[in-house]
Design an enzyme around this catalytic site. Structure first.
Site, PDB file in Angstrom:
ATOM      1  N   GLU A  74       0.747  -1.164   0.106  1.00 27.15           N
ATOM      2  CA  GLU A  74       0.018   0.046  -0.062  1.00 27.15           C
ATOM      3  C   GLU A  74       0.921   1.193   0.035  1.00 27.15           C
ATOM      4  O   GLU A  74       1.898   1.406   0.831  1.00 27.15           O
ATOM      5  CB  GLU A  74      -0.659   0.274   1.191  1.00 27.15           C
ATOM      6  CG  GLU A  74      -1.605  -1.278   1.476  1.00 27.15           C
ATOM      7  CD  GLU A  74      -2.904  -1.093   2.353  1.00 27.15           C
ATOM      8  OE1 GLU A  74      -3.258   0.185   2.578  1.00 27.15           O
ATOM      9  OE2 GLU A  74      -3.455  -1.815   3.018  1.00 27.15           O
ATOM     10  N   ARG A 101      10.070   1.246   9.891  1.00 24.00           N
ATOM     11  CA  ARG A 101       9.689   0.546  11.262  1.00 24.00           C
ATOM     12  C   ARG A 101       8.969  -0.746  10.958  1.00 24.00           C
ATOM     13  O   ARG A 101       8.398  -1.101   9.643  1.00 24.00           O
ATOM     14  CB  ARG A 101       8.694   1.449  11.987  1.00 24.00           C
ATOM     15  CG  ARG A 101       7.550   1.838  11.416  1.00 24.00           C
ATOM     16  CD  ARG A 101       6.447   2.277  12.286  1.00 24.00           C
ATOM     17  NE  ARG A 101       5.267   2.801  11.661  1.00 24.00           N
ATOM     18  CZ  ARG A 101       4.113   2.098  11.698  1.00 24.00           C
ATOM     19  NH1 ARG A 101       4.231   0.757  11.954  1.00 24.00           N
ATOM     20  NH2 ARG A 101       3.001   2.330  11.123  1.00 24.00           N
TER      21      ARG A 101
HETATM   22 MG    MG Z   1      -5.713   1.182  -0.125  1.00 27.99          MG
END
Ligand code: MG
Ligand code: ADP
Length: 341
Positions: free
Chosen positions: A265, A292
């Site tokens: 994403e 992270r």
């Molecule tokens: Mg999305």
């Protein structure tokens, strides 16, 4: 072990110096706090889930102000994995007891520690070898330590086991650079529609299926880098330029009920014509650094707060001279892909 001996050991850890900020976690913190003070460290926070630990600290050191910049030994009672962001960052986090200051797990405490420590700082497991803890896997020792931190953004710096004490030192990388930039590209597909847009952080999901080879070599977590969208006809030139991007590779533990495949994403730090959608377009992303590991947040507010921090960190890292060469490589990769298409 005596205070002086602890001080000698702690001093060997990366970035432990008099101006450091230290967070000391769990039962058995007293000798560590004294040793840190012997090294001139004045800014110390002691945390534990057990009130007695903190009562003892307060009795020993008095209680400095809870907030503000006042130096001294402060305390915070709670689960270390829920340490509020304003309590950090620290240069060193020291775990002193088998509970790692949490009711969750040592692994989650280590993850939190890696995120609380500044780049280049360290996480220590330091404990006297007493009679009172015949806890399995504590102190972790060699293989245990390696598996405790596998996949986390830290490396084992040193490990000392003695008759009277155990001290392991882990260093969080001084820079978040990837060894080399990684290209991920594909069609923007529909995600789970869980309101990333409503949260103000739309994430363009790249179809992960064709990316398996590239993803196999990457830890799950949050990365930063550069994105370039092959824009629909008629969109302004500015939309087709290179833009900063925060990307999440993984299973989205805060919102995933379980069993869903990993996703890629990309939150692109650019306003595409007032937030126009571009499903079906081809998106190229080059990751240059790692921010992270993926985390499960207690609620959406906490997730949103963390995303804001990730965006700020992304801006900072991408503008830093230490990553300039990777930025140039990323631009070259994107240019080459664009002209080959
Ligand atoms: Mg999305
Ligand atoms: P989904 O669950 O379908 O991924 P999101 O709420 O995450 O939906 O919204 C993502 C979509 O928003 C992207 O696929 C894209 O079409 C659009 N979008 C608009 N601006 C951006 C941006 N700056 N970064 C990422 N996606 C954006």
């Amino acid at each position: 072990m005596r205070t002086k001996d602890w001080a000698v050991r702690l001093k060997l850890a990366p970035n432990v110096q008099s101006a450091s900020r230290a967070i000391v976690v769990g039962r058995g913190t007293a000798p560590i706090v004294k040793a840190l003070q012997l090294l001139g460290i004045q800014d110390i926070l002691v945390t534990d889930i057990i009130p007695e630990t903190l009562a003892r600290t307060k009795a020993d050191h008095g209680s400095a102000g809870r907030l503000g910049n006042e130096l001294g030994v402060r305390t915070w009672e709670g689960d270390f994995t829920e340490l509020p962001a304003y309590m950090g960052p620290a240069d060193v986090v020291v775990f002193c007891s088998p509970n790692f200051g949490t009711q969750t797990s040592a692994r989650e405490a280590m993850t939190q520690a890696c995120m609380t420590v500044r780049p280049g700082g360290c996480v220590l497991i330091a404990t006297d070898v007493g009679n009172d803890w015949f806890t399995p896997n504590f102190p972790p020792q060699r293989e245990g330590l390696a598996s405790l931190v596998a996949g986390l953004p830290c490396r084992i710096h040193s490990e000392q086991e003695g008759q009277y004490a155990y001290c392991a030192s882990l260093q969080v990388p001084p820079s978040y650079r990837l060894r080399s930039p990684v290209l991920l590209q594909g069609e923007v597909v529909r995600g789970f529609g869980r309101g990333s847009r409503q949260m103000g952080t739309p994430t363009a999901n790249i179809d992960p299926a064709p990316l398996q080879a590239a993803l196999a070599g990457m830890s799950k977590g949050v990365y930063f880098g550069w994105a370039q969208l092959v824009t629909p006809e008629g969109w302004p030139q500015a939309d087709a330029a290179l833009h900063k991007v925060v990307l999440n590779i993984g299973s989205r533990p805060t919102v995933n009920a379980g069993g869903e495949a990993d996703t890629v994403e990309c939150y692109i730090l650019h306003d595409f014509q007032g937030g126009q959608e571009f499903y079906g377009c081809h998106l190229r992303v080059v990751a240059v650094g790692y921010l992270r590991p993926e985390l499960k947040f207690p609620d959406l507010d906490a997730l949103v707060a963390r995303i804001k921090a990730d965006v700020a960190a992304t801006q900072l890292h991408l503008d830093s001279p230490s990553i300039a060469d990777h930025n140039a490589t990323a631009a070259a990769i994107l240019l080459k892909e664009a002209s080959a298409a």
